[in-house]
Design an enzyme around this catalytic site. Structure first.
Site, PDB file in Angstrom:
ATOM      1  CG  HIS A   1      -9.058 -73.007 -38.673  1.00 49.42           C
ATOM      2  ND1 HIS A   1      -8.820 -72.356 -37.478  1.00 49.42           N
ATOM      3  CD2 HIS A   1      -8.332 -74.143 -38.638  1.00 49.42           C
ATOM      4  CE1 HIS A   1      -7.956 -73.075 -36.771  1.00 49.42           C
ATOM      5  NE2 HIS A   1      -7.644 -74.164 -37.448  1.00 49.42           N
TER       6      HIS A   1
ATOM      7  NE  ARG B   1      -7.676 -71.122 -29.159  1.00 45.15           N
ATOM      8  CZ  ARG B   1      -6.418 -71.573 -29.041  1.00 45.15           C
ATOM      9  NH1 ARG B   1      -5.707 -71.865 -30.106  1.00 45.15           N
ATOM     10  NH2 ARG B   1      -5.863 -71.699 -27.854  1.00 45.15           N
TER      11      ARG B   1
ATOM     12  CG  HIS C   1     -10.084 -79.366 -31.358  1.00 42.74           C
ATOM     13  ND1 HIS C   1      -8.738 -79.088 -31.410  1.00 42.74           N
ATOM     14  CD2 HIS C   1     -10.353 -79.641 -30.053  1.00 42.74           C
ATOM     15  CE1 HIS C   1      -8.219 -79.177 -30.196  1.00 42.74           C
ATOM     16  NE2 HIS C   1      -9.175 -79.505 -29.348  1.00 42.74           N
TER      17      HIS C   1
ATOM     18  CB  THR D   1      -3.326 -79.871 -31.563  1.00 46.20           C
ATOM     19  OG1 THR D   1      -4.673 -79.436 -31.517  1.00 46.20           O
ATOM     20  CG2 THR D   1      -3.128 -80.995 -30.574  1.00 46.20           C
TER      21      THR D   1
ATOM     22  NE  ARG E   1      -7.694 -74.814 -28.744  1.00 44.79           N
ATOM     23  CZ  ARG E   1      -6.481 -75.377 -28.895  1.00 44.79           C
ATOM     24  NH1 ARG E   1      -6.180 -76.031 -29.995  1.00 44.79           N
ATOM     25  NH2 ARG E   1      -5.577 -75.274 -27.955  1.00 44.79           N
TER      26      ARG E   1
ATOM     27  CG  ASN F   1     -10.556 -79.549 -38.297  1.00 44.96           C
ATOM     28  OD1 ASN F   1     -11.122 -78.471 -38.181  1.00 44.96           O
ATOM     29  ND2 ASN F   1      -9.930 -80.127 -37.291  1.00 44.96           N
TER      30      ASN F   1
ATOM     31  CD  GLU G   1      -6.077 -87.471 -36.763  1.00 42.34           C
ATOM     32  OE1 GLU G   1      -7.237 -87.904 -36.604  1.00 42.34           O
ATOM     33  OE2 GLU G   1      -5.822 -86.314 -37.135  1.00 42.34           O
TER      34      GLU G   1
ATOM     35  CG  HIS H   1      -1.725 -80.645 -36.855  1.00 45.35           C
ATOM     36  ND1 HIS H   1      -0.949 -79.557 -37.130  1.00 45.35           N
ATOM     37  CD2 HIS H   1      -2.563 -80.270 -35.865  1.00 45.35           C
ATOM     38  CE1 HIS H   1      -1.296 -78.570 -36.319  1.00 45.35           C
ATOM     39  NE2 HIS H   1      -2.277 -78.973 -35.554  1.00 45.35           N
TER      40      HIS H   1
ATOM     41  CD  GLU I   1      -9.434 -82.803 -34.158  1.00 47.09           C
ATOM     42  OE1 GLU I   1      -9.090 -81.708 -33.667  1.00 47.09           O
ATOM     43  OE2 GLU I   1      -9.103 -83.158 -35.274  1.00 47.09           O
TER      44      GLU I   1
END
Ligand code: PXP
Length: 253
Positions: free
Chosen positions: A12, A51, A45, A106, A47, A9, A156, A199, A75
């Site tokens: 970030h 962000r 993801h 999340t 969002r 992922n 998941e 996660h 996602e």
């Protein structure tokens, strides 16, 4: 036991970029590096508040993954806007997640039991478009059954609570949460669902999770991007990959 896939992922990388409003670091470059380092696919993801990952990132990641013949796992929240974006890009997979704007990340899984009537038609449309649909759920047998009943092909399992308990030194709680993950994975597999998890996973928590035999894929982001600051993204992914393989080899031995 089958080989466990690693989805990286890259959200970030975009968080760091957006902190300064610059064009770097580029999540697409991170995706290329992740794939070169042994990631099986890329997870991002989008969002609702944008962000980290932006619409343009999803456009570019879809092209990169398609060109490299690797899966993009998109996602997203269950909203008409996100459904339209998924249908426009037709990623390999869509992972449906809950979303609240004020949360840091999340927090907890999608409540598929409560949201059944909203989620089911979205799943049907995404599946009909050829997207593999996953529901990101807590390790709860009722949520597993609900994910199956809305027509998802994948669940998941949210590993965040387990990973936090390990890092907080709460051994008994961690053991109980790992037992829940194992039971949910076994039940999902029994119902014919493919089982993923993700996660909060780091080098310490990856092995007990990876040893759960029904798991087919882990999605890992924040820890890897943080570790990349110290050792580089490629080596961080390679170390995670090695730990996953060790967990599987130990289990099979
Ligand atoms: N899987 C899902 C469904 C997620 O929402 C996230 C976080 O965006 C991850 C995996 C990766 O979690 P982390 O960044 O904590 O490794």
């Amino acid at each position: 036991m089958s080989r466990l896939r690693l989805g990286v992922n890259i959200d970030h990388v975009a968080t760091v970029r957006n902190a300064r409003g610059e064009g770097y670091p580029d999540p697409v470059r991170a995706a290329e590096m992740a794939l070169a380092a042994g990631a099986d696919g890329i997870t991002a993801h989008l969002r609702e508040d944008r962000r980290h990952i932006s619409d343009a990132d999803i456009d570019a990641l879809a092209v990169t993954c398609r060109r490299r013949g690797r899966p993009l796992n998109f996602e997203c929240a269950v909203t008409p806007e996100m459904e339209a974006i998924a249908l426009a890009h037709l990623p390999h997979a869509a992972c449906l997640v809950p979303e609240r704007r004020e949360e840091v990340t999340t927090e907890g899984g999608l409540d598929v039991v409560k949201g059944h009537n909203t989620i089911a038609p979205v799943v049907v449309r995404l599946v009909q478009a050829g997207i593999r649909v996953s529901c990101f759920i807590d390790a709860d047998l009722a949520q597993v059954a609900a994910a199956r009943s809305v027509g998802a092909q994948v669940v998941e399992l949210h590993t965040g609570a387990y990973c936090e308990a390990v890092r907080g030194g709460r051994r008994e709680e961690a053991d109980a949460l790992l037992a829940n993950l194992k039971a949910a994975a076994a039940e999902a597999h029994r119902l014919g669902l493919e089982v993923h998890a993700g996660h909060g996973i780091d080098y310490e928590t990856v092995k007990p999770v990876a040893a759960i035999p029904e798991l087919m894929e882990l999605n890992i982001g924040h820890f890897l991007i943080g570790e990349a600051i110290f050792i580089g993204l490629g080596p961080a992914i390679q170390r995670m990959r090695a730990l996953m393989d060790e967990a599987r080899a130990t289990k099979a031995a």
